[in-house]
Write an enzyme that holds these catalytic residues in place. Sequence first.
Site, PDB file in Angstrom:
ATOM      1  N   ASP A  10     138.617  62.465  15.514  1.00 30.18           N
ATOM      2  CA  ASP A  10     139.571  61.989  16.512  1.00 30.18           C
ATOM      3  C   ASP A  10     138.904  62.184  17.878  1.00 30.18           C
ATOM      4  OD1 ASP A  10     142.134  61.563  17.937  1.00 30.18           O
ATOM      5  OD2 ASP A  10     142.069  63.740  18.216  1.00 30.18           O
ATOM      6  N   ASP A  12     140.808  62.119  21.589  1.00 31.07           N
ATOM      7  CA  ASP A  12     141.585  62.853  22.601  1.00 31.07           C
ATOM      8  C   ASP A  12     142.178  64.144  22.037  1.00 31.07           C
ATOM      9  OD1 ASP A  12     142.395  59.634  23.575  1.00 31.07           O
ATOM     10  OD2 ASP A  12     141.301  61.026  24.857  1.00 31.07           O
TER      11      ASP A  12
HETATM   12  C1  XBP Z   1     145.366  59.845  21.953  1.00 34.36           C
HETATM   13  C2  XBP Z   1     146.297  58.790  22.404  1.00 34.36           C
HETATM   14  C3  XBP Z   1     145.828  57.821  23.445  1.00 34.36           C
HETATM   15  C4  XBP Z   1     145.551  58.547  24.758  1.00 34.36           C
HETATM   16  C5  XBP Z   1     145.572  57.596  25.936  1.00 34.36           C
HETATM   17  O1  XBP Z   1     144.463  59.239  21.092  1.00 34.36           O
HETATM   18  O2  XBP Z   1     147.399  58.709  21.902  1.00 34.36           O
HETATM   19  O3  XBP Z   1     146.862  56.884  23.638  1.00 34.36           O
HETATM   20  O4  XBP Z   1     146.590  59.495  24.981  1.00 34.36           O
HETATM   21  O5  XBP Z   1     144.626  56.580  25.733  1.00 34.36           O
HETATM   22  P1  XBP Z   1     143.675  60.089  19.902  1.00 34.36           P
HETATM   23  P2  XBP Z   1     145.061  55.050  25.986  1.00 34.36           P
HETATM   24  O6  XBP Z   1     144.219  61.497  19.892  1.00 34.36           O
HETATM   25  O7  XBP Z   1     143.965  59.328  18.641  1.00 34.36           O
HETATM   26  O8  XBP Z   1     142.227  60.051  20.310  1.00 34.36           O
HETATM   27  O9  XBP Z   1     145.812  55.015  27.310  1.00 34.36           O
HETATM   28  O10 XBP Z   1     143.753  54.282  26.036  1.00 34.36           O
HETATM   29  O11 XBP Z   1     145.920  54.686  24.814  1.00 34.36           O
HETATM   30 MG    MG Z   2     144.019  63.425  19.339  1.00 37.25          MG
END
Ligand code: XBP
Ligand code: MG
Length: 252
Positions: A10, A12
């Site tokens: 993953d 973020d």
């Molecule tokens: C985390 C999310 C993303 C980010 C914001 O993604 O839910 O939406 O918060 O990015 P993950 P965007 O944990 O799956 O990596 O504004 O580009 O959506």
């Molecule tokens: Mg995440």
Amino acid sequence: MSKLKALIFDVDGTLADTERDGHRPAFNRAFAEAGLDWDWSVELYGELLSVTGGKERILYYIDRHRPKLPGEDVSEFVADLHAAKTRHYVRLLEEGGIPLRPGVKRLLGEARDKGLRLAIATTTTPANVMALLEANLPGGASWFDAIGAGDIVPAKKPAPDIYRHVLRELALSPENCLAIEDSAHGLHSALGAGVPTLVTVNGYTADQDFSGALLVLDQLGEPGAPFRVLAGQARGAAYVDAGLLCALFAAG
Ligand code: XBP
Ligand code: MG
């Protein structure tokens, strides 16, 4: 359990702690640029993170907190606002604002040296992934055999779509892969695709329910800077390395 052949990361909250000091200020800068008096505090953003996807998160905020928005085409308004936010976020990453979490760079290198394939399964926008990797691991995007991100799938996490997409790209079975996630949404997405999952929590996700995870840690750890085990058996290890991951798989 089968042989471990690939790690699916993953982004973020997992590769880097991006939400509080990355995405959140980028949203706020886009709101200010658009002349909106919206300000997502650290606390409010924690509520909004229950919705994955930046565009979906803005729509949720409008619905819950700003229902009287002018009747213009909301989807176009949100798309433009989100594109501005992505520009701010990429700029923030390019300025070196967000480092990788402890142990990530080391584990990526060890996995490659051990012949494990690497992939990414994320809800975030593809440009954000490339900017994070380029800022912290120049040329590192080439280390990944598959990068599944953002709107490439119809349903975002916790739906399993993004993991199923990456498994198809890897041409691997879920039982030959291990997902590394930070949130309950991410865990459900990976488990929904049949992928065993290791969780490293962060400030926004520490209190979530990670039932079904292979192991839950506060971080991957580094030699001399051990992780803290929150659930599961770490087999005496003090930090996550490729050997521990293969041993977890061998233990079944
Ligand atoms: C985390 C999310 C993303 C980010 C914001 O993604 O839910 O939406 O918060 O990015 P993950 P965007 O944990 O799956 O990596 O504004 O580009 O959506
Ligand atoms: Mg995440």
